[in-house]
Write a protein that holds these residues in place. Structure first.
Motif, PDB file in Angstrom:
ATOM      1  N   VAL A  74     -18.813  -1.600-107.893  1.00  0.00           N
ATOM      2  CA  VAL A  74     -17.854  -0.603-107.434  1.00  0.00           C
ATOM      3  C   VAL A  74     -16.493  -1.286-107.511  1.00  0.00           C
ATOM      4  N   VAL A  75     -15.577  -0.715-108.282  1.00  0.00           N
ATOM      5  CA  VAL A  75     -14.286  -1.374-108.506  1.00  0.00           C
ATOM      6  C   VAL A  75     -13.118  -0.519-108.021  1.00  0.00           C
ATOM      7  N   GLN A  76     -12.022  -1.193-107.789  1.00  0.00           N
ATOM      8  CA  GLN A  76     -10.770  -0.542-107.428  1.00  0.00           C
ATOM      9  C   GLN A  76      -9.703  -1.013-108.408  1.00  0.00           C
ATOM     10  N   ARG A  77      -8.873  -0.078-108.848  1.00  0.00           N
ATOM     11  CA  ARG A  77      -7.746  -0.434-109.724  1.00  0.00           C
ATOM     12  C   ARG A  77      -6.560  -0.864-108.866  1.00  0.00           C
ATOM     13  N   ILE A  78      -5.945  -1.950-109.280  1.00  0.00           N
ATOM     14  CA  ILE A  78      -4.758  -2.447-108.581  1.00  0.00           C
ATOM     15  C   ILE A  78      -3.720  -2.800-109.629  1.00  0.00           C
ATOM     16  N   VAL A  83       1.660  -5.923-101.480  1.00  0.00           N
ATOM     17  CA  VAL A  83       2.203  -4.563-101.602  1.00  0.00           C
ATOM     18  C   VAL A  83       1.242  -3.680-102.406  1.00  0.00           C
ATOM     19  N   ALA A  84       0.566  -4.262-103.403  1.00  0.00           N
ATOM     20  CA  ALA A  84      -0.368  -3.516-104.251  1.00  0.00           C
ATOM     21  C   ALA A  84      -1.757  -3.376-103.617  1.00  0.00           C
ATOM     22  N   ASP A  85      -1.961  -3.951-102.429  1.00  0.00           N
ATOM     23  CA  ASP A  85      -3.223  -3.895-101.677  1.00  0.00           C
ATOM     24  C   ASP A  85      -4.303  -4.822-102.225  1.00  0.00           C
ATOM     25  N   VAL A 101       3.783  -6.355-115.588  1.00  0.00           N
ATOM     26  CA  VAL A 101       2.823  -5.643-114.751  1.00  0.00           C
ATOM     27  C   VAL A 101       1.427  -6.175-115.059  1.00  0.00           C
ATOM     28  N   VAL A 102       0.653  -6.414-114.018  1.00  0.00           N
ATOM     29  CA  VAL A 102      -0.724  -6.850-114.172  1.00  0.00           C
ATOM     30  C   VAL A 102      -1.618  -5.770-113.581  1.00  0.00           C
ATOM     31  N   ARG A 103      -2.526  -5.256-114.408  1.00  0.00           N
ATOM     32  CA  ARG A 103      -3.473  -4.232-113.958  1.00  0.00           C
ATOM     33  C   ARG A 103      -4.835  -4.888-113.783  1.00  0.00           C
ATOM     34  N   LEU A 104      -5.339  -4.825-112.562  1.00  0.00           N
ATOM     35  CA  LEU A 104      -6.609  -5.464-112.229  1.00  0.00           C
ATOM     36  C   LEU A 104      -7.681  -4.431-111.922  1.00  0.00           C
ATOM     37  N   LEU A 105      -8.916  -4.801-112.195  1.00  0.00           N
ATOM     38  CA  LEU A 105     -10.077  -4.129-111.622  1.00  0.00           C
ATOM     39  C   LEU A 105     -10.703  -5.166-110.712  1.00  0.00           C
ATOM     40  N   VAL A 106     -10.811  -4.833-109.430  1.00  0.00           N
ATOM     41  CA  VAL A 106     -11.402  -5.755-108.468  1.00  0.00           C
ATOM     42  C   VAL A 106     -12.553  -5.070-107.748  1.00  0.00           C
TER      43      VAL A 106
END
Length: 128
Positions: free
Chosen positions: A12-16, A68-70, A104-109
């Motif tokens: 289960v991932v969240q985009r950040i 700030v990005a959680d 900008v760095v787009r993560l899936l965590v």
């Protein structure tokens, strides 16, 4: 999260999305990482079974871009800007995160609370 080397990972991932902060010549993300396939997973405080060689967030700077990005301490980084991070060395992960030409760095965590919420919802709301 259960992981078998060489097998697909279900998570289960969240985009950040983190917007780097410019400080002079440097672009700051506001977090530190630990882990990697070249590191001792027994030293990873976030690995439940002490075999996970993933990349984890070990520190988040208060008030920084990551907070700030959680992004949270203990988050496991699965992707960075579309690149798989599940089987990389610590140095490969660091280089992927700190590319100078990316503002900008787009993560899936994934994080334990996300998985627990999904498990809870599956037991609370049975299929009809």
């Amino acid at each position: 999260m259960y992981f078998v080397p060489g097998q697909p990972v279900t998570a289960v991932v969240q985009r950040i999305e983190i917007h780097k902060l410019r400080q002079g010549e440097h672009l700051i993300l506001g977090f530190s990482i630990g882990g990697g396939i070249d590191q001792d997973p027994g030293q990873n405080p976030f690995s439940e079974d002490k075999t996970d060689k993933g990349i984890y967030v070990t520190r988040v700077t208060p008030g920084g871009p990551a907070e700030v990005a959680d992004l949270r301490m203990g988050d496991k980084i699965m992707q960075v800007n579309g690149w798989d991070m599940t089987m990389v060395t610590h140095d490969q992960a660091r280089k992927r995160l700190t590319k100078k030409n990316e503002k900008v760095v787009r993560l899936l965590v994934t994080r334990k609370s996300l998985e627990e919420a999904v498990k809870h919802s599956m037991t609370t709301y049975p299929k009809q």
